[in-house]
Design an enzyme around this catalytic site. Structure first.
Site, PDB file in Angstrom:
ATOM      1  N   GLU A  52      47.102 -17.255  43.201  1.00 62.43           N
ATOM      2  CA  GLU A  52      47.588 -18.636  43.079  1.00 62.43           C
ATOM      3  C   GLU A  52      48.038 -19.189  44.434  1.00 62.43           C
ATOM      4  O   GLU A  52      47.781 -20.345  44.762  1.00 62.43           O
ATOM      5  CB  GLU A  52      48.732 -18.690  42.050  1.00 62.43           C
ATOM      6  CG  GLU A  52      48.230 -18.386  40.642  1.00 62.43           C
ATOM      7  CD  GLU A  52      49.348 -18.192  39.631  1.00 62.43           C
ATOM      8  OE1 GLU A  52      50.230 -17.335  39.861  1.00 62.43           O
ATOM      9  OE2 GLU A  52      49.344 -18.894  38.607  1.00 62.43           O
ATOM     10  N   GLU A 111      47.340 -11.677  34.546  1.00 61.48           N
ATOM     11  CA  GLU A 111      48.575 -11.872  33.777  1.00 61.48           C
ATOM     12  C   GLU A 111      48.440 -11.501  32.301  1.00 61.48           C
ATOM     13  O   GLU A 111      49.394 -11.016  31.685  1.00 61.48           O
ATOM     14  CB  GLU A 111      49.053 -13.328  33.887  1.00 61.48           C
ATOM     15  CG  GLU A 111      49.697 -13.680  35.222  1.00 61.48           C
ATOM     16  CD  GLU A 111      48.695 -14.095  36.288  1.00 61.48           C
ATOM     17  OE1 GLU A 111      47.486 -13.887  36.098  1.00 61.48           O
ATOM     18  OE2 GLU A 111      49.148 -14.634  37.315  1.00 61.48           O
TER      19      GLU A 111
HETATM   20  N1  CO8 Z   1      55.032  -6.333  41.401  1.00 59.99           N
HETATM   21  C1  CO8 Z   1      55.838  -5.345  41.804  1.00 59.99           C
HETATM   22  N2  CO8 Z   1      55.389  -4.214  42.404  1.00 59.99           N
HETATM   23  C2  CO8 Z   1      54.070  -4.105  42.610  1.00 59.99           C
HETATM   24  C3  CO8 Z   1      53.167  -5.108  42.230  1.00 59.99           C
HETATM   25  C4  CO8 Z   1      53.697  -6.274  41.609  1.00 59.99           C
HETATM   26  N3  CO8 Z   1      52.915  -7.313  41.246  1.00 59.99           N
HETATM   27  N4  CO8 Z   1      51.909  -4.711  42.530  1.00 59.99           N
HETATM   28  C5  CO8 Z   1      52.036  -3.510  43.112  1.00 59.99           C
HETATM   29  N5  CO8 Z   1      53.322  -3.149  43.166  1.00 59.99           N
HETATM   30  C6  CO8 Z   1      53.897  -1.906  43.701  1.00 59.99           C
HETATM   31  C7  CO8 Z   1      53.632  -0.727  42.751  1.00 59.99           C
HETATM   32  O1  CO8 Z   1      54.588  -0.706  41.712  1.00 59.99           O
HETATM   33  C8  CO8 Z   1      53.730   0.449  43.713  1.00 59.99           C
HETATM   34  O2  CO8 Z   1      55.097   0.707  43.942  1.00 59.99           O
HETATM   35  P1  CO8 Z   1      55.652   2.235  43.832  1.00 59.99           P
HETATM   36  O3  CO8 Z   1      54.953   2.956  44.957  1.00 59.99           O
HETATM   37  O4  CO8 Z   1      57.119   2.059  44.028  1.00 59.99           O
HETATM   38  O5  CO8 Z   1      55.230   2.746  42.468  1.00 59.99           O
HETATM   39  C9  CO8 Z   1      53.144  -0.119  45.023  1.00 59.99           C
HETATM   40  O6  CO8 Z   1      53.219  -1.544  44.909  1.00 59.99           O
HETATM   41  C10 CO8 Z   1      51.690   0.275  45.216  1.00 59.99           C
HETATM   42  O7  CO8 Z   1      50.980  -0.134  44.062  1.00 59.99           O
HETATM   43  P2  CO8 Z   1      50.028   0.878  43.246  1.00 59.99           P
HETATM   44  O8  CO8 Z   1      50.484   2.277  43.387  1.00 59.99           O
HETATM   45  O9  CO8 Z   1      49.898   0.325  41.859  1.00 59.99           O
HETATM   46  O10 CO8 Z   1      48.668   0.684  44.084  1.00 59.99           O
HETATM   47  P3  CO8 Z   1      47.191   0.888  43.547  1.00 59.99           P
HETATM   48  O11 CO8 Z   1      46.315   0.833  44.761  1.00 59.99           O
HETATM   49  O12 CO8 Z   1      47.080   2.070  42.653  1.00 59.99           O
HETATM   50  O13 CO8 Z   1      46.901  -0.409  42.638  1.00 59.99           O
HETATM   51  C11 CO8 Z   1      46.935  -2.769  42.153  1.00 59.99           C
HETATM   52  C12 CO8 Z   1      46.869  -1.676  43.240  1.00 59.99           C
HETATM   53  C13 CO8 Z   1      45.639  -2.729  41.334  1.00 59.99           C
HETATM   54  C14 CO8 Z   1      47.035  -4.103  42.863  1.00 59.99           C
HETATM   55  C15 CO8 Z   1      48.142  -2.507  41.219  1.00 59.99           C
HETATM   56  O14 CO8 Z   1      49.297  -2.320  42.031  1.00 59.99           O
HETATM   57  C16 CO8 Z   1      48.423  -3.601  40.257  1.00 59.99           C
HETATM   58  O15 CO8 Z   1      47.755  -3.739  39.257  1.00 59.99           O
HETATM   59  N6  CO8 Z   1      49.472  -4.435  40.553  1.00 59.99           N
HETATM   60  C17 CO8 Z   1      49.905  -5.484  39.667  1.00 59.99           C
HETATM   61  C18 CO8 Z   1      48.956  -6.658  39.696  1.00 59.99           C
HETATM   62  C19 CO8 Z   1      49.422  -7.733  38.753  1.00 59.99           C
HETATM   63  O16 CO8 Z   1      49.501  -7.533  37.550  1.00 59.99           O
HETATM   64  N7  CO8 Z   1      49.709  -8.912  39.285  1.00 59.99           N
HETATM   65  C20 CO8 Z   1      50.145 -10.050  38.519  1.00 59.99           C
HETATM   66  C21 CO8 Z   1      51.624 -10.070  38.381  1.00 59.99           C
HETATM   67  S1  CO8 Z   1      52.189 -11.346  37.286  1.00 59.99           S
HETATM   68  C22 CO8 Z   1      52.128 -12.739  38.188  1.00 59.99           C
HETATM   69  O17 CO8 Z   1      51.744 -12.740  39.328  1.00 59.99           O
HETATM   70  C23 CO8 Z   1      52.552 -13.978  37.484  1.00 59.99           C
HETATM   71  C24 CO8 Z   1      52.904 -15.069  38.435  1.00 59.99           C
HETATM   72  C25 CO8 Z   1      53.624 -16.141  37.716  1.00 59.99           C
HETATM   73  C26 CO8 Z   1      54.995 -16.429  38.113  1.00 59.99           C
HETATM   74  C27 CO8 Z   1      56.050 -15.472  37.755  1.00 59.99           C
HETATM   75  C28 CO8 Z   1      57.411 -16.077  37.689  1.00 59.99           C
HETATM   76  C29 CO8 Z   1      58.460 -15.092  37.225  1.00 59.99           C
END
Ligand code: CO8
Length: 260
Positions: A115, A135
């Site tokens: 976004e 999401e």
């Molecule tokens: N939020 C918080 N922490 C995150 C996020 C996130 N979105 N994405 C990754 N991290 C953290 C992981 O928890 C991890 O931390 P830790 O080492 O402490 O466990 C670290 O970053 C590394 O991540 P991964 O180990 O998961 O790395 P991978 O290479 O295995 O995977 C991915 C990478 C595929 C990107 C995976 O991290 C993932 O799926 N992340 C979440 C993606 C997601 O769902 N994004 C959408 C979030 S919702 C949103 O954006 C809504 C916006 C609207 C507004 C919200 C208002 C409140």
């Protein structure tokens, strides 16, 4: 002004904003969003001499992997809607910025990260970039304008598919769909963004500002869609499903949704 979650530098008259939470894949937590607000609403407009702004992410892996899911605990419908509205306002201030703003997408651009990239005027994607709006996997819909801007970029059919499946797409597909302007070798995205801003800086500055306004005006009728998104994002943030979705992410397990 001293920023903690953003690194700001100036190179050849271009401001480079680096999202700087590499360990969390540059997830946009509240402090980062407030710094983006301060930067785009207060600090950057005063820098009248700049040619443009580039936004990128720290590290090799991510532009921004979304909003910070670890902050979702404790949010309810009211707070969720307020946060979505605040995010809309910040991203509108980027979209309406008077000078070119380019996203140099160096890796994951997911959820709020996608976004943010879409609120910029252009997107230069590293060949390793991955775009998506995951999401629905968390029991949510995009909250920072994604349900509207994704349609503007790639059309309703493909936007519907990406929003409903949560699938990610690579840089080449993003370019074919019109989401990425260019795909470049990994590590060259900021340099290419700088070249484009230098080229734009040779044009009439008022023409650039007015062109940005005119292009944005084409989509003004979509603002009801943004209001709808705020309302529904708030509603979903109050559901059990989003608690389960966020807990499953933090617990590194598959979510068990009940539709409640
Ligand atoms: N939020 C918080 N922490 C995150 C996020 C996130 N979105 N994405 C990754 N991290 C953290 C992981 O928890 C991890 O931390 P830790 O080492 O402490 O466990 C670290 O970053 C590394 O991540 P991964 O180990 O998961 O790395 P991978 O290479 O295995 O995977 C991915 C990478 C595929 C990107 C995976 O991290 C993932 O799926 N992340 C979440 C993606 C997601 O769902 N994004 C959408 C979030 S919702 C949103 O954006 C809504 C916006 C609207 C507004 C919200 C208002 C409140």
């Amino acid at each position: 002004m001293h920023y903690k979650n953003l690194l700001i530098s100036e190179e050849d008259g271009i401001l480079i904003v680096t999202l700087n939470r590499e360990k969390a894949l540059n997830a946009l937590n509240t402090p980062t969003m407030l710094e983006l607000k301060l930067f785009f609403e207060a600090d950057a407009p005063k820098r009248t001499g700049i040619k443009g702004i580039i936004i990128t992410g720290a590290g090799e892996k991510a532009f921004a992997a979304g909003a910070d899911i670890k902050e979702f605990e404790g949010l309810d419908d009211n707070l969720g809607a307020k946060m979505a509205k605040r995010g809309h306002d910040i991203f509108f201030s980027i979209e309406r910025f008077a000078k070119p703003v380019i996203a140099a997408v160096n890796g994951f651009a997911l959820g709020a990260g996608c976004e943010l990239a879409m609120s910029c005027h252009l997107r230069i994607a590293s060949e390793k970039a991955r775009f998506g709006q995951p999401e629905a996997t968390l029991g949510l819909l995009p909250g920072y304008g994604g349900s509207q801007r994704l349609i503007q970029f790639i059309g309703k059919g493909k936007a519907m598919e990406l929003l409903l499946t949560g699938d990610m797409i690579g840089a080449e597909e993003a370019q074919n769909l019109g989401l990425a302007n260019h795909v470049v070798p990994h590590g060259e995205e900021v340099a290419i963004a700088k070249e484009i801003i230098q080229k734009i800086a040779t044009k009439g500055p008022l023409a650039i500002t007015k062109t940005i306004e005119a292009v944005n005006a084409y989509f003004q009728f979509d603002e009801d869609g943004f209001a709808k998104e705020v309302q529904e994002f708030g509603y979903l943030m109050g559901t059990e499903d989003v608690k389960e979705g966020a807990a499953a992410f933090v617990g590194k397990r598959r979510a068990e949704f009940k539709g409640e």
